[in-house]
Design a protein around this motif. Structure first.
Motif, mmCIF file in Angstrom:
data_model
loop_
_atom_site.group_PDB
_atom_site.id
_atom_site.type_symbol
_atom_site.label_atom_id
_atom_site.label_comp_id
_atom_site.label_asym_id
_atom_site.label_seq_id
_atom_site.Cartn_x
_atom_site.Cartn_y
_atom_site.Cartn_z
ATOM 1 N N MET A 62 35.855 37.387 40.619
ATOM 2 C CA MET A 62 36.547 38.592 41.086
ATOM 3 C C MET A 62 37.909 38.143 41.597
ATOM 4 S SD MET A 62 34.443 41.235 40.814
ATOM 5 C CE MET A 62 35.404 42.412 41.712
ATOM 6 N N VAL A 63 38.926 38.944 41.313
ATOM 7 C CA VAL A 63 40.231 38.703 41.927
ATOM 8 C C VAL A 63 40.485 39.879 42.862
ATOM 9 C CG1 VAL A 63 41.546 39.688 39.980
ATOM 10 C CG2 VAL A 63 42.675 38.162 41.583
ATOM 11 N N GLU A 64 40.841 39.523 44.088
ATOM 12 C CA GLU A 64 41.075 40.535 45.118
ATOM 13 C C GLU A 64 42.508 40.408 45.617
ATOM 14 O OE1 GLU A 64 36.516 40.410 46.874
ATOM 15 O OE2 GLU A 64 38.023 39.007 47.636
ATOM 16 N N GLN A 65 43.091 41.547 45.876
ATOM 17 C CA GLN A 65 44.429 41.597 46.455
ATOM 18 C C GLN A 65 44.307 42.316 47.790
ATOM 19 O OE1 GLN A 65 47.492 44.067 44.497
ATOM 20 N NE2 GLN A 65 48.779 42.230 44.550
ATOM 21 N N ASP A 66 44.651 41.609 48.851
ATOM 22 C CA ASP A 66 44.507 42.153 50.202
ATOM 23 C C ASP A 66 43.099 42.695 50.448
ATOM 24 O OD1 ASP A 66 47.210 41.536 50.735
ATOM 25 O OD2 ASP A 66 47.843 43.406 49.781
ATOM 26 N N GLY A 67 42.101 41.953 49.961
ATOM 27 C CA GLY A 67 40.702 42.307 50.189
ATOM 28 C C GLY A 67 40.133 43.346 49.233
ATOM 29 N N LYS A 68 40.965 43.890 48.340
ATOM 30 C CA LYS A 68 40.505 44.931 47.413
ATOM 31 C C LYS A 68 40.330 44.334 46.013
ATOM 32 C CE LYS A 68 41.815 49.446 45.615
ATOM 33 N NZ LYS A 68 42.500 49.586 44.347
ATOM 34 N N PRO A 69 39.154 44.541 45.382
ATOM 35 C CA PRO A 69 38.953 44.035 44.024
ATOM 36 C C PRO A 69 39.921 44.705 43.039
ATOM 37 C CG PRO A 69 36.873 44.767 44.988
ATOM 38 C CD PRO A 69 37.976 45.233 45.896
ATOM 39 N N VAL A 70 40.657 43.884 42.277
ATOM 40 C CA VAL A 70 41.637 44.430 41.329
ATOM 41 C C VAL A 70 41.467 43.853 39.927
ATOM 42 C CG1 VAL A 70 43.370 45.042 43.066
ATOM 43 C CG2 VAL A 70 43.404 42.748 42.032
ATOM 44 N N GLY A 71 40.509 42.945 39.759
ATOM 45 C CA GLY A 71 40.308 42.379 38.436
ATOM 46 C C GLY A 71 39.093 41.472 38.414
ATOM 47 N N PHE A 72 38.749 41.020 37.204
ATOM 48 C CA PHE A 72 37.583 40.164 37.036
ATOM 49 C C PHE A 72 37.720 39.357 35.761
ATOM 50 C CE2 PHE A 72 36.686 44.186 34.989
ATOM 51 C CZ PHE A 72 36.104 43.825 33.780
ATOM 52 N N ALA A 73 36.925 38.315 35.688
ATOM 53 C CA ALA A 73 36.839 37.492 34.486
ATOM 54 C C ALA A 73 35.410 36.987 34.378
ATOM 55 C CB ALA A 73 37.818 36.322 34.557
ATOM 56 N N ALA A 74 35.032 36.569 33.171
ATOM 57 C CA ALA A 74 33.729 35.954 32.954
ATOM 58 C C ALA A 74 33.863 34.952 31.820
ATOM 59 C CB ALA A 74 32.670 37.002 32.616
ATOM 60 N N TYR A 75 33.205 33.804 32.010
ATOM 61 C CA TYR A 75 33.246 32.770 30.982
ATOM 62 C C TYR A 75 31.928 32.008 30.982
ATOM 63 C CZ TYR A 75 34.382 29.604 34.887
ATOM 64 O OH TYR A 75 34.355 28.887 36.067
ATOM 65 N N SER A 76 31.665 31.301 29.862
ATOM 66 C CA SER A 76 30.442 30.506 29.780
ATOM 67 C C SER A 76 30.617 29.404 28.749
ATOM 68 C CB SER A 76 29.241 31.377 29.400
ATOM 69 O OG SER A 76 29.329 31.791 28.054
ATOM 70 N N THR A 77 29.711 28.432 28.821
ATOM 71 C CA THR A 77 29.684 27.356 27.842
ATOM 72 C C THR A 77 29.087 27.900 26.552
ATOM 73 O OG1 THR A 77 29.364 25.763 29.610
ATOM 74 C CG2 THR A 77 28.801 25.031 27.380
ATOM 75 N N VAL A 78 29.762 27.634 25.420
ATOM 76 C CA VAL A 78 29.247 28.105 24.129
ATOM 77 C C VAL A 78 28.931 26.956 23.180
ATOM 78 C CG1 VAL A 78 30.261 30.410 24.248
ATOM 79 C CG2 VAL A 78 31.597 28.524 23.266
ATOM 80 N N ALA A 79 29.441 25.776 23.479
ATOM 81 C CA ALA A 79 29.180 24.569 22.691
ATOM 82 C C ALA A 79 29.557 23.385 23.573
ATOM 83 C CB ALA A 79 30.011 24.577 21.398
ATOM 84 N N PRO A 80 29.089 22.191 23.243
ATOM 85 C CA PRO A 80 29.479 21.042 24.067
ATOM 86 C C PRO A 80 31.010 20.934 24.170
ATOM 87 C CG PRO A 80 27.728 20.434 22.543
ATOM 88 C CD PRO A 80 28.172 21.814 22.163
ATOM 89 N N GLY A 81 31.513 20.968 25.397
ATOM 90 C CA GLY A 81 32.950 20.842 25.632
ATOM 91 C C GLY A 81 33.753 22.111 25.416
ATOM 92 N N VAL A 82 33.072 23.197 25.037
ATOM 93 C CA VAL A 82 33.775 24.448 24.729
ATOM 94 C C VAL A 82 33.256 25.562 25.632
ATOM 95 C CG1 VAL A 82 34.351 26.149 22.942
ATOM 96 C CG2 VAL A 82 34.047 23.737 22.319
ATOM 97 N N SER A 83 34.184 26.239 26.291
ATOM 98 C CA SER A 83 33.848 27.402 27.107
ATOM 99 C C SER A 83 34.533 28.613 26.493
ATOM 100 C CB SER A 83 34.327 27.202 28.545
ATOM 101 O OG SER A 83 33.894 28.286 29.351
ATOM 102 N N LYS A 84 33.874 29.746 26.595
ATOM 103 C CA LYS A 84 34.454 30.985 26.066
ATOM 104 C C LYS A 84 34.771 31.928 27.213
ATOM 105 C CE LYS A 84 33.991 34.708 22.767
ATOM 106 N NZ LYS A 84 33.231 35.296 21.673
#
Length: 163
Positions: A62-84
């Motif tokens: 979560m990314v928050e600006q002055d305590g308010k959520p304003v964005g998000f991201a999600a990622y995970s491993t999909v192969a050895p050494g590779v994240s998506k």
């Protein structure tokens, strides 16, 4: 003040709410409204988000600006050494402030602590976000049309950045 933090199960309703505010603006003129609604219901319902977090082991931020959520991201491993990078969205009211770049930089810093050498993502071929990613050093590797059911496809570029 900007804060980037790990999101947990309690944050998933905020992720859904943000997606439902951001997507209609981000995909206006790119994805038809019916497909947009279908995709939001498919990807951002609570059960799907819980599955991504708990079963598929996506790391949510979560990314928050002055305590308010304003964005998000999600990622995970999909192969050895590779994240998506599965998701990266910043509310339109805060775009242009460098929050998206801060999220990407944060993710890369986390991955570089491990044995990752590549960060991969899909971006709609008609979305101007492609240029944002190119500016950050991502390169288009190929085109990919992803069948998401009900006759809908995501028409994407697959992009990668070497870490």
């Amino acid at each position: 003040m900007i804060n980037i933090r790990l999101a947990n199960e309690k944050d998933l309703s905020t992720v859904e709410q943000l997606a439902r505010e951001i997507w209609p603006v981000a995909y206006d003129g790119i994805v038809p409204p019916q497909q947009l609604d279908y995709m939001l219901d498919l990807i951002y319902n609570n059960e799907a988000l819980r599955n991504q977090l708990l079963v598929q082991q996506h790391t949510f931020l979560m990314v928050e600006q002055d305590g308010k959520p304003v964005g998000f991201a999600a990622y995970s491993t999909v192969a050895p050494g590779v994240s998506k990078l599965h998701k990266l969205y910043v509310h339109q009211s805060t775009q242009g402030q460098g929050l998206g770049k801060k999220l990407v930089d944060h993710i890369i810093a986390q991955l570089q602590q491990g044995s990752f050498h590549t960060l991969r993502l899909n971006v709609n071929r008609y979305n101007k976000a492609r240029f944002f990613y190119e500016k950050l050093g991502f390169i288009i590797m190929k085109e990919e049309d992803v069948d998401i059911g009900s006759g809908y496809f995501m028409i994407d570029y697959v992009m990668e950045k070497k870490l």
